[in-house]
Scaffold this motif. Sequence first.
Motif, PDB file in Angstrom:
ATOM      1  N   TYR A  78      25.360  22.873 110.570  1.00 41.73           N
ATOM      2  CA  TYR A  78      25.655  23.345 109.081  1.00 41.73           C
ATOM      3  C   TYR A  78      24.999  22.203 108.124  1.00 41.73           C
ATOM      4  O   TYR A  78      25.095  20.980 108.521  1.00 41.73           O
ATOM      5  CB  TYR A  78      27.156  23.429 108.931  1.00 41.73           C
ATOM      6  N   PHE A  79      24.632  22.694 107.290  1.00 45.72           N
ATOM      7  CA  PHE A  79      24.254  21.958 105.907  1.00 45.72           C
ATOM      8  C   PHE A  79      24.906  22.555 104.774  1.00 45.72           C
ATOM      9  O   PHE A  79      25.157  23.462 104.503  1.00 45.72           O
ATOM     10  CB  PHE A  79      22.613  22.150 105.644  1.00 45.72           C
ATOM     11  N   ALA A  80      25.201  21.482 103.719  1.00 43.18           N
ATOM     12  CA  ALA A  80      25.654  21.702 102.683  1.00 43.18           C
ATOM     13  C   ALA A  80      25.192  20.903 101.422  1.00 43.18           C
ATOM     14  O   ALA A  80      25.039  19.535 101.776  1.00 43.18           O
ATOM     15  CB  ALA A  80      27.225  21.442 102.594  1.00 43.18           C
ATOM     16  N   THR A  81      24.925  21.420 100.502  1.00 41.84           N
ATOM     17  CA  THR A  81      24.388  20.671  99.313  1.00 41.84           C
ATOM     18  C   THR A  81      24.912  20.771  97.897  1.00 41.84           C
ATOM     19  O   THR A  81      25.699  21.937  97.690  1.00 41.84           O
ATOM     20  CB  THR A  81      22.870  21.188  98.987  1.00 41.84           C
ATOM     21  N   ASP A  82      24.964  19.755  97.108  1.00 47.45           N
ATOM     22  CA  ASP A  82      25.427  19.988  95.611  1.00 47.45           C
ATOM     23  C   ASP A  82      24.848  18.941  94.922  1.00 47.45           C
ATOM     24  O   ASP A  82      24.553  17.936  95.310  1.00 47.45           O
ATOM     25  CB  ASP A  82      26.922  19.819  95.947  1.00 47.45           C
ATOM     26  N   ILE A  83      24.634  19.401  93.719  1.00 49.97           N
ATOM     27  CA  ILE A  83      23.936  18.482  92.799  1.00 49.97           C
ATOM     28  C   ILE A  83      24.747  17.452  92.192  1.00 49.97           C
ATOM     29  O   ILE A  83      24.357  16.277  91.763  1.00 49.97           O
ATOM     30  CB  ILE A  83      23.565  19.315  91.307  1.00 49.97           C
ATOM     31  N   ASN A  84      26.055  17.616  92.460  1.00 52.39           N
ATOM     32  CA  ASN A  84      27.366  16.723  91.826  1.00 52.39           C
ATOM     33  C   ASN A  84      27.503  15.719  92.993  1.00 52.39           C
ATOM     34  O   ASN A  84      28.055  16.173  94.074  1.00 52.39           O
ATOM     35  CB  ASN A  84      28.377  17.508  91.570  1.00 52.39           C
ATOM     36  N   PRO A  85      27.074  14.535  93.136  1.00 48.98           N
ATOM     37  CA  PRO A  85      27.454  13.615  94.183  1.00 48.98           C
ATOM     38  C   PRO A  85      28.959  13.471  94.622  1.00 48.98           C
ATOM     39  O   PRO A  85      29.332  13.376  95.892  1.00 48.98           O
ATOM     40  CB  PRO A  85      27.115  12.204  93.784  1.00 48.98           C
ATOM     41  N   ASP A  86      30.023  13.624  93.754  1.00 50.47           N
ATOM     42  CA  ASP A  86      31.398  13.826  93.805  1.00 50.47           C
ATOM     43  C   ASP A  86      31.860  14.891  94.693  1.00 50.47           C
ATOM     44  O   ASP A  86      32.497  14.822  95.467  1.00 50.47           O
ATOM     45  CB  ASP A  86      32.212  13.790  92.610  1.00 50.47           C
ATOM     46  N   ALA A  87      30.955  15.924  94.518  1.00 49.14           N
ATOM     47  CA  ALA A  87      31.376  17.117  95.213  1.00 49.14           C
ATOM     48  C   ALA A  87      30.656  16.869  96.770  1.00 49.14           C
ATOM     49  O   ALA A  87      31.517  17.567  97.685  1.00 49.14           O
ATOM     50  CB  ALA A  87      30.742  18.357  94.624  1.00 49.14           C
ATOM     51  N   ALA A  88      29.690  16.326  96.903  1.00 47.03           N
ATOM     52  CA  ALA A  88      29.142  15.992  98.248  1.00 47.03           C
ATOM     53  C   ALA A  88      30.319  15.335  98.924  1.00 47.03           C
ATOM     54  O   ALA A  88      30.690  15.387 100.246  1.00 47.03           O
ATOM     55  CB  ALA A  88      27.925  15.308  98.172  1.00 47.03           C
ATOM     56  N   GLN A  89      30.860  14.338  98.158  1.00 53.72           N
ATOM     57  CA  GLN A  89      31.841  13.363  99.162  1.00 53.72           C
ATOM     58  C   GLN A  89      33.066  14.321  99.339  1.00 53.72           C
ATOM     59  O   GLN A  89      33.610  14.137 100.395  1.00 53.72           O
ATOM     60  CB  GLN A  89      32.142  12.403  98.345  1.00 53.72           C
ATOM     61  N   VAL A  90      33.388  14.940  98.335  1.00 54.55           N
ATOM     62  CA  VAL A  90      34.698  15.894  98.696  1.00 54.55           C
ATOM     63  C   VAL A  90      34.563  16.850  99.792  1.00 54.55           C
ATOM     64  O   VAL A  90      35.490  16.999 100.530  1.00 54.55           O
ATOM     65  CB  VAL A  90      35.144  16.548  97.086  1.00 54.55           C
ATOM     66  N   THR A  91      33.187  17.335  99.722  1.00 49.08           N
ATOM     67  CA  THR A  91      33.104  18.192 100.787  1.00 49.08           C
ATOM     68  C   THR A  91      33.049  17.595 102.392  1.00 49.08           C
ATOM     69  O   THR A  91      33.497  17.904 103.181  1.00 49.08           O
ATOM     70  CB  THR A  91      31.466  18.926 100.762  1.00 49.08           C
ATOM     71  N   ARG A  92      32.625  16.406 102.339  1.00 52.69           N
ATOM     72  CA  ARG A  92      32.755  15.416 103.578  1.00 52.69           C
ATOM     73  C   ARG A  92      33.874  15.219 104.021  1.00 52.69           C
ATOM     74  O   ARG A  92      34.434  15.187 105.169  1.00 52.69           O
ATOM     75  CB  ARG A  92      31.939  14.150 103.428  1.00 52.69           C
ATOM     76  N   GLU A  93      34.879  15.039 103.004  1.00 54.45           N
ATOM     77  CA  GLU A  93      36.373  14.775 103.009  1.00 54.45           C
ATOM     78  C   GLU A  93      36.858  15.977 103.553  1.00 54.45           C
ATOM     79  O   GLU A  93      37.902  16.175 104.674  1.00 54.45           O
ATOM     80  CB  GLU A  93      37.075  14.227 102.091  1.00 54.45           C
ATOM     81  N   THR A  94      36.682  17.007 103.062  1.00 56.20           N
ATOM     82  CA  THR A  94      37.199  18.520 103.318  1.00 56.20           C
ATOM     83  C   THR A  94      36.823  18.744 104.974  1.00 56.20           C
ATOM     84  O   THR A  94      37.828  19.217 105.570  1.00 56.20           O
ATOM     85  CB  THR A  94      36.837  19.543 102.368  1.00 56.20           C
ATOM     86  N   LEU A  95      35.533  18.580 105.230  1.00 54.95           N
ATOM     87  CA  LEU A  95      35.165  18.535 106.582  1.00 54.95           C
ATOM     88  C   LEU A  95      35.904  18.065 107.470  1.00 54.95           C
ATOM     89  O   LEU A  95      36.307  18.249 108.571  1.00 54.95           O
ATOM     90  CB  LEU A  95      33.669  18.706 106.683  1.00 54.95           C
ATOM     91  N   GLU A  96      36.053  16.651 107.218  1.00 48.39           N
ATOM     92  CA  GLU A  96      36.616  15.772 108.094  1.00 48.39           C
ATOM     93  C   GLU A  96      38.000  16.052 108.373  1.00 48.39           C
ATOM     94  O   GLU A  96      38.579  16.066 109.499  1.00 48.39           O
ATOM     95  CB  GLU A  96      36.357  14.477 107.644  1.00 48.39           C
ATOM     96  N   ALA A  97      38.784  16.480 107.275  1.00 46.78           N
ATOM     97  CA  ALA A  97      40.159  16.753 107.368  1.00 46.78           C
ATOM     98  C   ALA A  97      40.546  17.907 108.195  1.00 46.78           C
ATOM     99  O   ALA A  97      41.519  18.096 108.929  1.00 46.78           O
ATOM    100  CB  ALA A  97      40.749  17.180 106.069  1.00 46.78           C
ATOM    101  N   HIS A  98      39.509  18.860 108.606  1.00 45.48           N
ATOM    102  CA  HIS A  98      39.627  20.110 109.325  1.00 45.48           C
ATOM    103  C   HIS A  98      38.864  19.755 110.691  1.00 45.48           C
ATOM    104  O   HIS A  98      38.810  20.849 111.520  1.00 45.48           O
ATOM    105  CB  HIS A  98      38.837  21.153 108.610  1.00 45.48           C
TER     106      HIS A  98
END
Length: 311
Positions: free
Chosen positions: A140-160
């Motif tokens: 899986y790949f995920a992109t976002d122009i917002n660096p904060d969103a990229a970090q939040v996505t990493r945290e969400t993935l890790e939590a799951h």
Amino acid sequence: MWGPRRVTKLLGGIPVLLSRFPGSFDRSYPAPSFPRGDAGHPAASALPEPSSRPLSSDVSTSEALLMKVSRTAQIRLVSCHPEVYEPCDDSFALVDALLADREHLIEHRPRLCMELGCGSGYVISSLAIMLGELGCGVHYFATDINPDAAQVTRETLEAHGLHAEVISTDIASGLQKRLAGMIDVVVVNPPYVPTPEEEVGCKGITASWAGGENGRTVIDRIFPVVDELLSEKGWLYMVTLTANNPTQVCRMMKEKGYASRIIVQRSTEEESLHVIKFWRDGVIANSAEGSDSWLSQFPFKSFWRNSGTSA
């Protein structure tokens, strides 16, 4: 995640969404029910099915059991940030479309999946959970122009207990050449809200919904990128708003060699969201009835009114 802002609260135990489309509407309404029983809304969301990747130590046994039932990310494990778009009705509509098409996605056996505009990580996490039975063969790949969103996505993935390559970039800049013709599934909830052009690409959360004229500025930039990324058997799932003129979008994609079909339609008093699936015409898509099937699915009168043409 792109789209209108949202606040979720509980009223008597019922999830209620407060959606804010700039200049459109601002009201509360209950999260929709799902008669098919696959529990695609936040009240019944859950954790990933077990795969070759072990679950995070923070994931309890009860949560792991819950994940087997609903096959979507668990809202309480979705990370947040004041400048990152939270899951909302458009996010849930996109996840419901993937749930509705899940059997076909499993049969499709994608190797590489990508979310453009990942926001909170709710959608890419849900997709990974749905495809969990395919094991470690899916990346899986995920992109976002917002660096904060990229970090939040990493945290969400890790939590799951999940993993994806998360990159902060504009759509897929820096990736589309390296991954050209390799992505089997692309999901995107674009910034579709009609706004002044100067708001498009702003820093922070505004970029998540600001879509420019007719809400099409970013959408029209996404299609050429996706066309380059998709494999020969690739599928695209995209959220559109009535104001985006989805009939025109489908005709434009048909001219580029893509068939299309509405997977989910979600209506409010003032607007209608469509999740449209695109695939290369001539390549079998299990949920499709034909390359022109979208023609009979749109309420043409509403689009003609939006374009100023009399019906």
